[in-house]
Design a protein around this motif. Sequence first.
Motif, short mmCIF file in Angstrom:
data_model
loop_
_atom_site.label_atom_id
_atom_site.label_comp_id
_atom_site.label_asym_id
_atom_site.label_seq_id
_atom_site.Cartn_x
_atom_site.Cartn_y
_atom_site.Cartn_z
N GLY A 27 13.82 2.49 -29.36
CA GLY A 27 13.13 1.49 -28.46
C GLY A 27 12.71 1.29 -27.45
N SER A 28 13.59 3.18 -27.04
CA SER A 28 13.19 2.93 -25.58
C SER A 28 13.16 5.05 -26.36
N TYR A 29 12.81 5.46 -24.54
CA TYR A 29 12.28 6.19 -24.09
C TYR A 29 13.36 7.46 -23.55
N ASN A 30 14.02 6.25 -23.20
CA ASN A 30 15.12 6.72 -22.13
C ASN A 30 16.67 8.23 -23.21
N LEU A 31 16.81 8.00 -24.16
CA LEU A 31 17.00 9.86 -25.49
C LEU A 31 16.24 10.52 -25.06
N ALA A 32 14.87 10.79 -24.63
CA ALA A 32 14.39 11.81 -25.03
C ALA A 32 14.43 12.59 -23.51
N TYR A 33 14.49 11.45 -22.80
CA TYR A 33 14.75 11.91 -21.59
C TYR A 33 16.01 12.59 -20.43
N TYR A 34 16.88 12.22 -21.67
CA TYR A 34 18.52 12.33 -21.45
C TYR A 34 18.05 13.67 -21.83
N SER A 35 17.12 14.16 -23.34
CA SER A 35 17.28 15.13 -23.73
C SER A 35 16.80 16.95 -23.29
N PHE A 36 15.72 15.77 -22.19
CA PHE A 36 14.79 17.02 -21.43
C PHE A 36 15.45 17.62 -20.11
N ILE A 37 16.47 16.40 -19.83
CA ILE A 37 17.24 16.47 -18.65
C ILE A 37 18.58 17.61 -19.24
N ALA A 38 18.91 17.87 -20.50
CA ALA A 38 19.74 18.95 -21.32
C ALA A 38 18.68 20.17 -21.13
N LEU A 39 17.75 20.36 -22.28
CA LEU A 39 17.00 20.70 -22.09
C LEU A 39 16.71 21.94 -20.48
#
Length: 237
Positions: free
Chosen positions: A206-218
Motif C-alpha cells: 500500500g506504499s511506494y516506500n519499499l520500491a524507494y528503498y530498493s532503488f537506493i540499494a540498486l
Amino acid sequence: VITSAGLFLRNRPEDYGLAPDGIDPDEYQQEKSSKLNAQQASDPSWSLGTLIKFPTFWKLGLGYGLIMMGVVGVMVQLKPRFSDLGFSDRIAMVMMATTALMGGAGKYFWGRLCDRFDERRVVLGLVLFQVAGFLIIIFGRSIYSLVFFIFFFGLGMGGALSTFPVIVASFFGRENFAQVLKYLALFMTLQSLGYILMGRSYDLTGSYNLAYYSFIALDLLALALILSAKRPSEIVG
C-alpha cells in the motif's frame, strides 16, 4: 521530424575542419597522429565478442541499467505519490512536471561537470543526489521537503542520461562510440523492471516506500560497479 533531422545531422567535427570538445584546431592536428597511433596499438576491435570479455562493459552496462530502473520507476508513479501525500491532482501534476524540468537542467549540469572532472566522480555526485531524493520522499511530508526532493532527485536523474554517452566515449574512444554504445544500450531494457517494482510495492504494502528503498540499494550497487570500472586501455596496458 526524424527524416528532416537527417538533413542537418553532422557526424564528426573533423569532417568540417573542426576539432572536438573545444580543443584548439592547431594543437589538435599536431597531437592527432601520435594519439591515433597509440590508440590503434592498444585498443582492440570492439566487436560484441571482444566487449563481453571486458569487465568494464558489464560494469557500465549493468550500472546504468540499474540507475535507470529508479529513474523511470519513480517518474511513472510520481503524480500518484504526490496525490497520496494529500496534494490535489493539479498541484501533483505541476510538481511532477517541475521534477522533469529539473531533470532537463541536470543533463546540462552534469554534462558540464564531465568536461572538468573524471566521469566516475560525476556519476558519484548524481547518484548521491538521487539517493538523497529517495530518502526525502520516503520521510518527507511537507511541501518544503518535497521541494528538496524535486531539486535533488530531478537534478540527479538528468545526469543519468547525459553522462552515459560521455563515459562510453571517454572509456572506449570517440572512434568506437557508436559501435560500443549500441551494445551497452541493450542494458537499458532493465529500466522496464522499475515499473514492475513500483507497482508491486504498492500492491503488496500500500506504499511506494519499499520500491524507494530498493532503488537506493540498486543505485549504490550501480555506483560501486561504475566506480570500479577501468578504461580498457588501462587493462590492456
